[in-house]
Design an enzyme around this catalytic site. Structure first.
Site, short mmCIF file in Angstrom:
data_model
loop_
_atom_site.label_atom_id
_atom_site.label_comp_id
_atom_site.label_asym_id
_atom_site.label_seq_id
_atom_site.Cartn_x
_atom_site.Cartn_y
_atom_site.Cartn_z
N HIS A 1 38.29 25.89 41.35
CA HIS A 1 37.75 27.00 42.14
C HIS A 1 36.53 26.55 42.95
CE1 HIS A 1 34.86 30.47 42.29
NE2 HIS A 1 35.89 31.01 42.93
N GLU B 1 37.66 24.65 45.90
CA GLU B 1 38.16 25.59 46.92
C GLU B 1 37.00 26.09 47.79
OE1 GLU B 1 37.99 29.88 47.27
OE2 GLU B 1 39.26 29.65 45.49
N HIS B 2 35.90 26.50 47.17
CA HIS B 2 34.74 26.95 47.94
C HIS B 2 34.21 25.84 48.84
CE1 HIS B 2 32.89 30.82 46.21
NE2 HIS B 2 34.11 30.76 45.74
N GLU C 1 29.03 35.00 41.76
CA GLU C 1 30.43 35.44 41.66
C GLU C 1 30.78 35.65 40.18
OE1 GLU C 1 33.26 32.77 43.45
OE2 GLU C 1 34.95 34.15 43.16
#
Lengths: 426, 431
Positions: free
Chosen positions: B67, B70-71, B142
């Site tokens: 993840h 991905e960012h 997040e």
């Protein structure tokens, strides 16, 4: 670009939107009335009672079984606020039989069913079924309370409550918890009869259809009672003068602070400056290239979400960000700086162009879903101002820097709401 | 370029495998305004132990790194790719699931340019120490946002209860502590292992010309050089059949309790049509038992034990499969007992052919509805393709399901030992 055929019928309007884009056909019924304390809870309950049983399918199970038989037709209801109006929406979506092996006439059955849900609900002794009403009262209470558990939604709702005290807009879309218990099958039924007569009612049919016969279907199945008033009731609130900015801090046992800020734009969907306001919001906080995202998130790494959005019919601008409780001052300062930059015209031509391209794209994409299409067109029912899609696209292009600055100058900070953790409290 | 025609659905799909191994699919949809494209790698949060490309030993990487990557892939030496997309009138995004990472855009203009941007940014990593550190603050927020979300905590709570070892039990974003250990070097190592074109799929749906678009992609790929394709060696977890924790309660600052029951699948089909059939059979079974037209739904609703948040779903990936049933409730203990009882007392003889046909009809209708959405088509097609099966086989496989097929998945999954209950309850009530 969009073919919309509007026909005024007895007690309602039909909007036909023929298209071969989809594999299903969609029916959307909308009923609109001014938001008012006395009726908001009754209205919030009504569509949920409808979807619990009709005359022919008197229980939830019977109705849902029938929907399954119609190749998994979906039925759902919801409530929204648009400006000072409260809108009941009922959606029925059914497969287009041309994609099935068998070819039953599903659209006709769907129109018939939707009309029955709204016009021939399950009754006992000439009023709603008490067991259904009690059951849905319980569910409604749970729905009202559940907002509390979703902290992002809760923070937004609290901001609106604080900011719009004494305005109908402060009312919760699902009504008032304290008014639920007193509702009876009789009181709900008499309100229902009144709503059918007084609400402004619009039926949208979207999909692959033959227009004349579809219109005939709508006309023959939707037999609304004769109306007591010709014109739909108009809602209005006087403009609010902001004397001082309110700051509200609330503490709960949570890990992330939810910062929600409300501004008055003094511009609504009705106004010429509406497109410039959209442009303002796009540069300020509407997208991932906007000032809030770049400065609060990307540069300062204070937040995962930092954005703004408009309540178009109410003329509000809302900012929201999820931050570490200790970073409140830092985040507020950056947000204030971005607003100041907007008012001073501190944004580039590139930001202008980028925002126009993204707004245009967003609008066109919204029109690709049946739901989005209806929502866009329904603005023209809520507002006395009619804005065709072509105008929307052309006027967005014409917005100038000066227009955006003029709009920015009108925007006033009203209320700051911060939901934060209890660190150091216990 | 291969053309695949689906007569009943009136769809035509175009496919080509690029010389570097990349699978490309194009589904023209002439009446739509928007084009939607996803570029997906078969790499998700569960891939936390593997042999890095060019190495020989298994390596464990920090939780949440897929993840994080991905960012970070959106950031380039000359700025942020989001900016590039919005200048071109597109809206871009990405998501990481247990088993996939997808990058996507949608746009109604400049489609060729946007497609070029999508392919190029995913195929040109740029990670720096400074930006990696900065991202830790953003992802930290997040994670905090999800920490405050009771539905998310409950969802991961039940998965954590089902699994003893498998990393599906770990939150996709990791924890604030685990992401602290992520470095630029680790990101490159993961990228090189999982982002080879042969491990990826590009799907485009919208008002496009398939011939010109396929040519554009060919040309784009030919300009670039890649290492030889080499299959990824992932660690295979030896997960016991039973649930790890049968009952768990999470007190939170909420007013309404929530309850989910998780069901751990005993077998997971490797791939192909059998896998599709297994997944659909389980979903049909859940629909039969818990759908809004089922007797159980009506009874539980009347008792006030469930409300409109009640939902159920079965997911099957390569190494794991689980179902989840539940929602908001006034009485979490009573609801979990009811749900368990319904499943454990399932009898094949009670499921009639007529009822099965009704559930199938419903499923076929909702599949058609899902096909209205370009997002659904691209994302689900990719998921099924990674399982070596096809989204467009859903209707024929649904039609082929028999009462015996449904009974078989029930017998496989409905055992007390394979169930786990997880609840979120108001904090005040517990002292």
């Amino acid at each position: 670009m969009i073919r919309e055929y509007i026909t005024t019928m007895k007690g309602f309007r039909t909007h036909l939107l023929p298209t071969d884009k989809y594999k299903t056909n969609t029916l959307v019924l909308k009923m609109k009335a001014p938001l008012a304390k006395e009726i908001v809870t009754l209205r919030a309950l009504l569509p949920y009672v409808w979807q619990s049983g009709t005359k022919t399918y008197p229980s939830m199970k019977a109705l849902r079984t029938h929907l399954d038989e119609l190749y998994g037709a979906t039925l759902n209801v919801d409530l929204t606020k648009k400006g000072e109006y409260h809108i009941i929406t009922v959606r029925l979506d059914v497969a287009n039989e041309k994609f099935l092996k068998e070819q039953p006439s599903l659209l006709r059955q769907a129109v018939q069913l939707l009309s029955e849900i709204v016009l021939s609900p399950a009754l006992e002794n000439g009023r709603f079924v008490s067991q259904i009403v009690e059951q849905e009262k319980r569910a409604l209470k749970q729905r009202i309370q559940s907002v509390y558990d979703d902290k992002m939604r809760y923070a937004n709702l609290r901001l609106v409550e604080e900011m719009c005290q004494n305005e109908p807009y402060a009312l919760h879309v699902h009504g008032r918890l304290e008014d639920v218990d007193a509702i009876t099958p009789e009181s709900l039924f008499s309100y229902y009869e009144k709503a059918l007569q007084e609400d402004e009612i619009d039926l949208y049919i979207i999909g692959d259809m033959e227009e004349t016969s579809t219109l005939e279907m709508a006309q023959s199945y939707f037999q609304f009672p004769s109306r007591s008033t010709q014109e739909a009731k108009q809602a209005s609130t006087p403009p609010k003068a902001i004397t001082n900015v309110r700051e509200v801090v609330e503490k709960q046992d949570i890990k992330q602070g939810k910062l929600n800020i409300g501004y008055r734009t003094h511009i609504t969907y009705e106004d010429d400056d509406y497109y410039a306001l959209q442009q303002f919001n796009g540069i300020f906080g509407g997208f991932s290239h906007s000032k809030l995202f770049i400065n609060v998130r990307e540069k300062a790494s204070l937040a995962y979400y930092a954005a703004s959005r408009l309540e178009s019919h109410k003329g509000l601008l809302m900012v929201m960000a999820g931050i570490e409780p200790a970073n409140y001052e830092k985040a507020m300062q950056i947000i204030h700086e971005q607003m100041k930059a907007m008012k001073q015209g501190d944004f580039t031509d590139e930001e202008m162009e980028q925002t126009k391209a993204v707004i245009r794209n967003q609008l066109l994409e919204t029109l690709d879903t049946p739901r989005g299409l209806v929502e866009v067109l329904y603005h023209n029912v809520v507002s006395s101002r009619k804005r065709p899609i072509e105008e929307w696209l052309a006027k967005t292009d014409e917005v100038s820097r000066e227009d955006v600055i003029r709009v920015a100058e009108k925007i006033e900070l009203d209320t700051i709401y911060f939901l934060t953790g209890m660190e150091g409290e216990q | 370029m291969e053309k695949i025609v689906y007569d009943q659905l009136q769809e035509q799909l175009y496919y080509e495998k690029m010389p570097n191994g990349l699978d490309v699919y194009i589904l023209p949809k002439k009446s739509f305004n928007k084009t939607y494209a996803t570029f997906t790698t078969k790499y998700g949060s569960v891939d936390n132990q593997f042999v890095p490309r060019g190495k020989t030993e298994m390596k464990r990487v920090p939780d949440g790194i897929a993840h994080f990557l991905e960012h970070k892939l959106f950031e380039k030496e000359d700025g942020d790719v989001f900016q590039q997309f919005s200048k071109q009138g597109a809206s871009a995004n990405a998501f990481t699931s247990f088993t996939r990472t997808a990058y996507l855009f949608s746009s109604t203009s400049n489609v060729e340019k946007n497609l070029e941007t999508l392919i190029d940014f995913v195929q040109t990593p740029y990670f720096s120490e400074q930006t990696v550190e900065k991202e830790k603050g953003i992802i930290g927020q997040e994670i905090r946002m999800y920490d405050d979300n009771p539905d998310w905590r409950l969802y991961f709570g039940v998965i954590e209860s089902l699994y003893q070892h498998h990393p599906v039990k770990i939150d996709i974003a990791g924890t604030v502590e685990s992401i602290a250990g992520i470095t630029k070097e680790l990101l490159y190592e993961c990228y090189e292992t999982f982002y080879h074109p042969s491990n990826m799929l590009l799907f485009i749906v919208g008002p496009v010309d398939e011939t010109a678009m396929m040519e554009q992609i060919r040309h784009n790929q030919m300009k670039k050089t890649f290492l030889e394709a080499s299959p990824v060696q992932r660690f295979v977890y030896n997960e016991p059949e039973g649930a790890a924790t049968p009952y768990r309660v999470i007190p939170m600052h909420v007013q309404t309790s929530k309850c989910l029951v998780g069901i751990k699948a005993k077998y997971v089909m490797q791939k192909g049509k059998e896998k599709l059939k297994h997944e659909l059979a389980m979903n049909v079974l859940l629909d039969y038992l818990f759908g809004k037209s089922s007797p159980h739904y009506e009874r539980l609703y009347k008792l006030g034990l469930i409300d409109e948040t009640f939902a159920y779903e079965y997911t099957e990936e390569e190494q794991f499969g689980f179902a989840i049933v539940g929602g908001d409730t006034s009485n979490p203990d009573q609801l979990s007992e009811e749900l368990k009882h319904i499943m454990l007392s399932f009898q094949e003889s009670k499921l009639t052919v007529e009822e099965l046909e009704r559930v199938k009809k419903k499923k076929i209708g909702s599949f058609l509805r899902a096909l209205n959405s370009p997002e659904y088509i691209a994302n689900q097609f990719t998921r099924y393709a990674f399982h070596e099966t096809s989204l467009f086989d859903v209707v024929p496989v649904l039609e082929s399901l028999t009462v015996a097929d449904i009974a078989q998945v029930a017998n496989e999954c409905f055992h007390e030992s394979q169930l786990a209950v997880c609840q979120v309850v108001p904090k005040e009530e517990r002292t």
